[in-house]
Design an enzyme around this catalytic site. Structure first.
Site, PDB file in Angstrom:
ATOM      1  N   CYS A 121       0.862  -1.181   0.000  1.00 35.36           N
ATOM      2  CA  CYS A 121       0.000   0.000   0.000  1.00 35.36           C
ATOM      3  C   CYS A 121       0.901   1.235   0.000  1.00 35.36           C
ATOM      4  O   CYS A 121       1.897   1.284   0.717  1.00 35.36           O
ATOM      5  CB  CYS A 121      -0.907  -0.004   1.221  1.00 35.36           C
ATOM      6  SG  CYS A 121      -1.895  -1.492   1.312  1.00 35.36           S
ATOM      7  N   CYS A 124       1.882   3.219   3.353  1.00 32.67           N
ATOM      8  CA  CYS A 124       2.220   2.437   4.553  1.00 32.67           C
ATOM      9  C   CYS A 124       3.712   2.176   4.631  1.00 32.67           C
ATOM     10  O   CYS A 124       4.327   1.725   3.657  1.00 32.67           O
ATOM     11  CB  CYS A 124       1.451   1.116   4.522  1.00 32.67           C
ATOM     12  SG  CYS A 124       1.924   0.007   5.858  1.00 32.67           S
TER      13      CYS A 124
HETATM   14  N1  SAH Z   1      -2.303  -5.332   6.676  1.00 34.22           N
HETATM   15  C1  SAH Z   1      -3.488  -5.114   7.406  1.00 34.22           C
HETATM   16  C2  SAH Z   1      -3.234  -4.798   8.869  1.00 34.22           C
HETATM   17  C3  SAH Z   1      -2.062  -3.910   9.170  1.00 34.22           C
HETATM   18  S1  SAH Z   1      -2.167  -2.256   8.595  1.00 34.22           S
HETATM   19  C4  SAH Z   1      -4.330  -4.021   6.764  1.00 34.22           C
HETATM   20  O1  SAH Z   1      -3.848  -3.351   5.869  1.00 34.22           O
HETATM   21  O2  SAH Z   1      -5.486  -3.894   7.154  1.00 34.22           O
HETATM   22  C5  SAH Z   1      -3.280  -1.556   9.826  1.00 34.22           C
HETATM   23  C6  SAH Z   1      -4.004  -0.303   9.389  1.00 34.22           C
HETATM   24  O3  SAH Z   1      -3.095   0.791   9.249  1.00 34.22           O
HETATM   25  C7  SAH Z   1      -4.712  -0.434   8.030  1.00 34.22           C
HETATM   26  O4  SAH Z   1      -6.055  -0.039   8.151  1.00 34.22           O
HETATM   27  C8  SAH Z   1      -3.959   0.541   7.154  1.00 34.22           C
HETATM   28  O5  SAH Z   1      -4.811   1.062   6.157  1.00 34.22           O
HETATM   29  C9  SAH Z   1      -3.492   1.571   8.158  1.00 34.22           C
HETATM   30  N2  SAH Z   1      -2.360   2.369   7.710  1.00 34.22           N
HETATM   31  C10 SAH Z   1      -1.334   1.983   6.930  1.00 34.22           C
HETATM   32  N3  SAH Z   1      -0.457   3.000   6.757  1.00 34.22           N
HETATM   33  C11 SAH Z   1      -0.943   4.063   7.450  1.00 34.22           C
HETATM   34  C12 SAH Z   1      -0.482   5.393   7.677  1.00 34.22           C
HETATM   35  N4  SAH Z   1       0.669   5.846   7.166  1.00 34.22           N
HETATM   36  N5  SAH Z   1      -1.248   6.209   8.445  1.00 34.22           N
HETATM   37  C13 SAH Z   1      -2.404   5.761   8.996  1.00 34.22           C
HETATM   38  N6  SAH Z   1      -2.862   4.503   8.850  1.00 34.22           N
HETATM   39  C14 SAH Z   1      -2.155   3.655   8.061  1.00 34.22           C
HETATM   40 FE1  SF4 Z   2      -1.001  -2.453   3.249  1.00 36.93          FE
HETATM   41 FE2  SF4 Z   2       0.631  -1.828   5.253  1.00 36.93          FE
HETATM   42 FE3  SF4 Z   2      -1.529  -3.342   5.731  1.00 36.93          FE
HETATM   43 FE4  SF4 Z   2       0.555  -4.310   4.351  1.00 36.93          FE
HETATM   44  S1  SF4 Z   2       0.558  -3.661   6.505  1.00 36.93           S
HETATM   45  S2  SF4 Z   2      -1.593  -4.513   3.807  1.00 36.93           S
HETATM   46  S3  SF4 Z   2       1.246  -2.544   3.186  1.00 36.93           S
HETATM   47  S4  SF4 Z   2      -1.525  -1.216   5.054  1.00 36.93           S
END
Ligand code: SAH
Ligand code: SF4
Length: 371
Positions: A121, A124
């Site tokens: 993503c 992230c």
């Molecule tokens: N991989 C799973 C769980 C871990 S990420 C998932 O994506 O759902 C947990 C949450 O953090 C997710 O909802 C994701 O959208 C959010 N997230 C990722 N990067 C972020 C960021 N930079 N700021 C705020 N939330 C973020």
């Molecule tokens: Fe996407 Fe980060 Fe969740 Fe992995 S951990 S699925 S890169 S938001």
């Protein structure tokens, strides 16, 4: 006799019935397995000598062949808001992170399910690492025990566990489900299933699998966009599992009485945070038993996004509310130590240092609003 490799010796991650089988294999009655189970998980014993309900010879046998090892706490980063990000070392030299978040009435532990994440993503920081490997059920349950012991969490405390740390839990399906079984088993850690939440970027076939599980945690889905094109740009996995298929899987998900799905929506200024986006989200979710958690983007080095201003966040929430979709603003905790949602990237493990907190005014305003 050659020594068994460390990961085969570690009993952490075995279910109650597996430990019962192990006891029987050692010539003991089944219930001895249950006693080991209770000792390891409920009483947090790491030394077999502490399992005094077993006879001395069996304890010695266990000590000679097995061990109970938690992930090692390598470093801890204490946030000003009380949460603590833990850098944990695994047996093969890899690192993961878990976050301890105390609140007045409950404590939440945020766990990792993989070393890194393959989903990529765009917003992230974990995604930047790529994925190294899956965690075992023992390494997942071990995070709970390591943090509970380090923080002196009372055995009967109300613990929430969220799989929102590093990794995509539904791409490590079996070990994650096994860890949920262990966490929820009443003879062990005895967490309430409704206090365990698995968050997914939308691995559609696994959502259908989860729907069929007899023991099933709560499900949160990272929506993060209001249409296909935007979602594909932010979450390339949308090419494989489209928003349309994801929403269909959510609509077909068999919710228990009073259960609701959670949708997470990371708000990125000027990207997915307009009123039109909010209206489209409301359309997508119409009629679903759900709530939306709005997560203003947590910043860090290397990524180009910004967090919206508070007024924008509130306006987005308002549009959803007017259309009957309950939405909550989640200020991520631990931002000052790179411990907030999406920030878990092994910062401080050598790669880069925690950044100072940003948007503090926003956090305080929203915290007041939530009280
Ligand atoms: N991989 C799973 C769980 C871990 S990420 C998932 O994506 O759902 C947990 C949450 O953090 C997710 O909802 C994701 O959208 C959010 N997230 C990722 N990067 C972020 C960021 N930079 N700021 C705020 N939330 C973020
Ligand atoms: Fe996407 Fe980060 Fe969740 Fe992995 S951990 S699925 S890169 S938001």
């Amino acid at each position: 006799m050659a020594l068994t490799p460390a990961h085969d010796r570690n009993l952490l991650g075995l279910t109650r019935s597996e430990l019962e089988q192990l006891a029987v294999g050692c010539g003991q009655p089944r219930f001895r397995g249950r006693q080991i189970y209770q000792g390891i998980y409920a009483r947090r014993a790491r030394d077999f000598a502490a399992l005094t309900d077993l006879d001395a010879k069996f304890r010695q046998h266990l000590a000679a062949h097995y061990s109970v090892e938690y992930p090692r706490i390598e470093r801890e980063f204490r946030s000003r808001d009380g949460s603590v990000r833990y850098l944990l070392g695994l047996e093969d030299g890899e690192f993961i992170e878990a976050v301890f978040m105390p609140e007045e009435e409950r404590t939440t532990l945020c766990l990792s399910s993989q070393v890194g994440c393959a989903v990529d993503c765009r917003f992230c920081f974990t995604g930047l690492l790529g994925v190294k490997r899956n965690l075992t059920a023992g390494e997942i349950v071990g995070q709970v025990l390591a943090l509970a012991v380090a923080q002196h969490v009372p055995r009967r405390a109300r613990l929430n566990v969220v799989f929102m740390g590093m990794g995509e839990p539904l791409l490590n399906y079996r070990p994650v489900m096994k860890s949920v079984e262990i966490l929820a088993d009443s003879a062990g850690l005895a967490l309430a299933l409704r206090r365990i939440c698995v968050s997914t970027a939308g691995i559609v076939p696994r959502i259908y699998d989860l729907a069929r599980e007899p023991v099933r945690p709560r499900l949160a889905v990272s929506l993060n966009a209001s249409n296909e094109e935007q979602r594909t740009a932010l979450m390339p996995i949308n090419r494989k599992y489209s928003l349309r298929d994801l929403i269909r899987a959510c609509r077909e998900y068999p919710l228990r009485p009073r259960e609701r799905l959670t949708f997470e929506y990371v708000l990125l200024a000027g990207v997915n945070d307009s009123d039109a986006d909010a209206a489209r989200v409301a359309d997508l979710l119409r009629g679903l038993a759900c709530k939306v958690n709005l997560i203003p983007y947590n910043a860090g080095p290397e990524l180009p996004y910004r967090s919206p201003r508070l007024e924008r966040v509130l306006a987005f929430q308002q549009v959803l509310a007017e259309r009957g979709v309950p939405a909550f603003i989640r200020v991520s905790r631990g931002q000052d130590v790179m411990g907030a949602c999406g920030q878990l990237s092994l910062a401080g493990a050598g790669a880069f240092q925690p950044v100072p907190i940003r948007g503090e005014k926003l956090s305080q305003t929203i915290l007041r609003q939530r009280r």
